[in-house]
Design a protein around this motif. Structure first.
Motif, PDB file in Angstrom:
ATOM      1  N   HIS A  74     -42.684  -5.110   4.454  1.00  0.00           N
ATOM      2  CA  HIS A  74     -43.203  -4.987   5.820  1.00  0.00           C
ATOM      3  C   HIS A  74     -44.621  -4.423   5.778  1.00  0.00           C
ATOM      4  N   TRP A 108     -42.625  -0.478  15.870  1.00  0.00           N
ATOM      5  CA  TRP A 108     -42.391  -1.888  15.589  1.00  0.00           C
ATOM      6  C   TRP A 108     -42.969  -2.253  14.228  1.00  0.00           C
ATOM      7  N   SER A 109     -42.421  -3.334  13.648  1.00  0.00           N
ATOM      8  CA  SER A 109     -42.850  -3.743  12.310  1.00  0.00           C
ATOM      9  C   SER A 109     -42.784  -5.251  12.160  1.00  0.00           C
ATOM     10  N   THR A 110     -43.716  -5.801  11.400  1.00  0.00           N
ATOM     11  CA  THR A 110     -43.639  -7.185  10.939  1.00  0.00           C
ATOM     12  C   THR A 110     -43.259  -7.176   9.466  1.00  0.00           C
ATOM     13  N   GLU A 111     -42.441  -8.162   9.066  1.00  0.00           N
ATOM     14  CA  GLU A 111     -41.924  -8.176   7.695  1.00  0.00           C
ATOM     15  C   GLU A 111     -41.908  -9.594   7.136  1.00  0.00           C
ATOM     16  N   ASP A 126     -39.790 -14.845   8.593  1.00  0.00           N
ATOM     17  CA  ASP A 126     -40.523 -13.586   8.755  1.00  0.00           C
ATOM     18  C   ASP A 126     -39.974 -12.877   9.989  1.00  0.00           C
ATOM     19  N   GLU A 127     -39.912 -11.562   9.954  1.00  0.00           N
ATOM     20  CA  GLU A 127     -39.219 -10.819  10.998  1.00  0.00           C
ATOM     21  C   GLU A 127     -40.160  -9.947  11.821  1.00  0.00           C
ATOM     22  N   LEU A 128     -39.771  -9.756  13.080  1.00  0.00           N
ATOM     23  CA  LEU A 128     -40.345  -8.736  13.945  1.00  0.00           C
ATOM     24  C   LEU A 128     -39.227  -7.752  14.250  1.00  0.00           C
ATOM     25  N   THR A 141     -46.354 -12.958   8.122  1.00  0.00           N
ATOM     26  CA  THR A 141     -46.826 -11.947   9.059  1.00  0.00           C
ATOM     27  C   THR A 141     -47.560 -10.822   8.336  1.00  0.00           C
ATOM     28  N   MET A 164     -50.277  -5.581  12.915  1.00  0.00           N
ATOM     29  CA  MET A 164     -50.009  -5.738  14.337  1.00  0.00           C
ATOM     30  C   MET A 164     -50.626  -4.584  15.116  1.00  0.00           C
ATOM     31  N   PHE A 194     -50.076  -9.810  16.655  1.00  0.00           N
ATOM     32  CA  PHE A 194     -49.985  -9.726  15.203  1.00  0.00           C
ATOM     33  C   PHE A 194     -50.631 -10.957  14.577  1.00  0.00           C
ATOM     34  N   THR A 222     -51.202 -13.548  10.961  1.00  0.00           N
ATOM     35  CA  THR A 222     -50.443 -14.118   9.858  1.00  0.00           C
ATOM     36  C   THR A 222     -51.392 -14.590   8.769  1.00  0.00           C
TER      37      THR A 222
END
Length: 391
Positions: A224, A237-240, A247-249, A296, A299, A316, A318
């Motif tokens: 992340h 919050w996190s982007t991973e 890819d996750e939020l 990602t 953000m 965010f 990419t």
């Protein structure tokens, strides 16, 4: 009635009508994208200082710079990179956060890669003292020494909590997925510490200060590289990064497990697939997307004044697809989605809000660009397309 007025009334009627699929329309601001500076030394983390300059870490060279966005002048700071600095593949000088009291204490928190005395790959979080006038960096104080490292998946995003008490730092799985599920490993975790490096006793796995368990805030992460606090709710919050897909939020909740490293292929937990038996599992808010990765990166929540329509929206960037996403959040649900940049400028690494309220974006290349999104004079109405959560 003149024809142009009739068309204008019809257009405004369409713009005020709800669209199918539960997606609301909105009055989007007119904006333009400017290239502020080219030829930058591969920025990884960009942050505005109280003097209005944009400070950034350079992943490959291990240096710290400050850019005057009005004049284009760049200051190179001395004193970095530190001893045994490690720049290879995805490793190097990465996450940085400037202390909220930077104007008086000069503190910068930086997460970087290095080789330990035995030649092992490691990552470290340190606090440095920066003198913006003399251009010197000194006084390294190591805050977290023990993070694993690899050529890839080094995490290393760092952020200060809104109450100015804590530091949160991400650490990837160092390409060993099972580490993310191991509370005795630093791999695949989010850590929470006080700004002086001491450990809060209310951390979810606190064990009389034993490391790494006592440091851990969340676990089960692949890599992340985006962290941001919601300006109203205080949620982190996190982007991973996913493995070529998904890819996750995420919203990072203390003690929760985000699933990476659980099970074995092809039946491992990914997104919400095969995650039913994961202990303390926290599903992602959204996945981008099931067919291919968008990669990602960092953000930010918009808190500026230049675009009041975007207040509180999540942005965010990419890498693989070179996109800038705008998401409108209601509680922990995405209710609007828009892509403002779609591959035009190559890989995008970081995004932040400037003191002027404009959005600033850095590209991810050896000779990088800094982009700026600012309002245009005309601010037309536009119709938001139906929400599709597929990146």
């Amino acid at each position: 009635m003149p024809r142009h007025l009739l068309w204008m009334m019809l257009f405004l009627t369409i713009a005020a009508t709800a669209l199918p699929g539960g997606s609301a329309t909105y009055a989007a601001p007119g904006y333009e994208i400017q290239v502020v500076k080219t030829g930058l030394d591969r920025p990884w983390s960009i942050n505005f200082a109280p003097d209005g300059r944009l400070f950034f870490t350079a992943r490959n060279s291990g240096r710290l710079y400050a850019l005057n966005t009005a004049t284009g002048n760049v200051q190179t700071f001395s004193g970095l990179p530190p001893a045994r600095f490690r720049a290879e593949q995805e490793a190097g000088m990465m996450g940085m956060a400037l202390d909220p009291d930077f104007a008086t204490n000069g503190w910068a928190y930086i997460c970087y890669s290095f080789f330990d005395n035995d030649g092992n790959r490691r990552n470290r979080l340190s606090r440095f003292t920066v003198n913006p006038v003399s251009g010197a960096v000194s006084g390294e104080r190591v805050l977290i020494e023990t993070m694993v490292g690899a050529l890839y998946h080094n995490g290393c995003r760092v952020i200060v909590s809104p109450d100015n008490r804590y530091l949160f730092v991400s650490m990837g799985d160092a390409t060993v997925p099972s580490l993310a599920q191991d509370l005795d490993s630093t791999g695949g975790k989010t850590f929470r510490i006080f700004k002086d490096g001491s450990i809060p006793t209310d951390n979810p796995f606190y064990d009389n200060g034993r490391i790494p368990r006592s440091l851990i805030w969340t676990y089960g992460h692949r890599n992340h590289q985006g962290l941001a606090f919601h300006p109203t709710t205080g949620d982190l919050w996190s982007t991973e990064h996913g493995p070529e897909i998904m890819d996750e939020l995420n919203v990072l909740i203390a003690g929760r497990n985000y699933g990476w490293g659980w099970g074995s292929g092809p039946h491992y937990c990914l997104g919400t697939v095969n995650c039913g038996s994961v202990p303390d599992f926290m599903p992602p808010v959204a996945v981008f997307n099931p067919e291919r990765t968008v990669a990602t990166s960092d953000m930010v929540f918009y808190t500026g004044s230049a675009f009041p329509e975007w207040s509180g929206d999540l942005f965010f960037v990419t890498l693989k697809t070179g996109r800038l996403y705008r998401l409108k959040i209601d509680n922990r649900t995405i209710v609007e989605q828009e892509i403002l940049i779609d591959g035009t400028y190559g890989r995008l690494r970081d995004v932040t809000v400037g003191p002027d309220g404009f959005l600033y974006i850095s590209t991810d290349e050896t000779s990088a660009q800094l982009l700026r999104i600012r309002p245009t004079i005309e601010r037309p109405y536009r119709v938001q397309l139906p929400l599709v959560m597929r990146g």
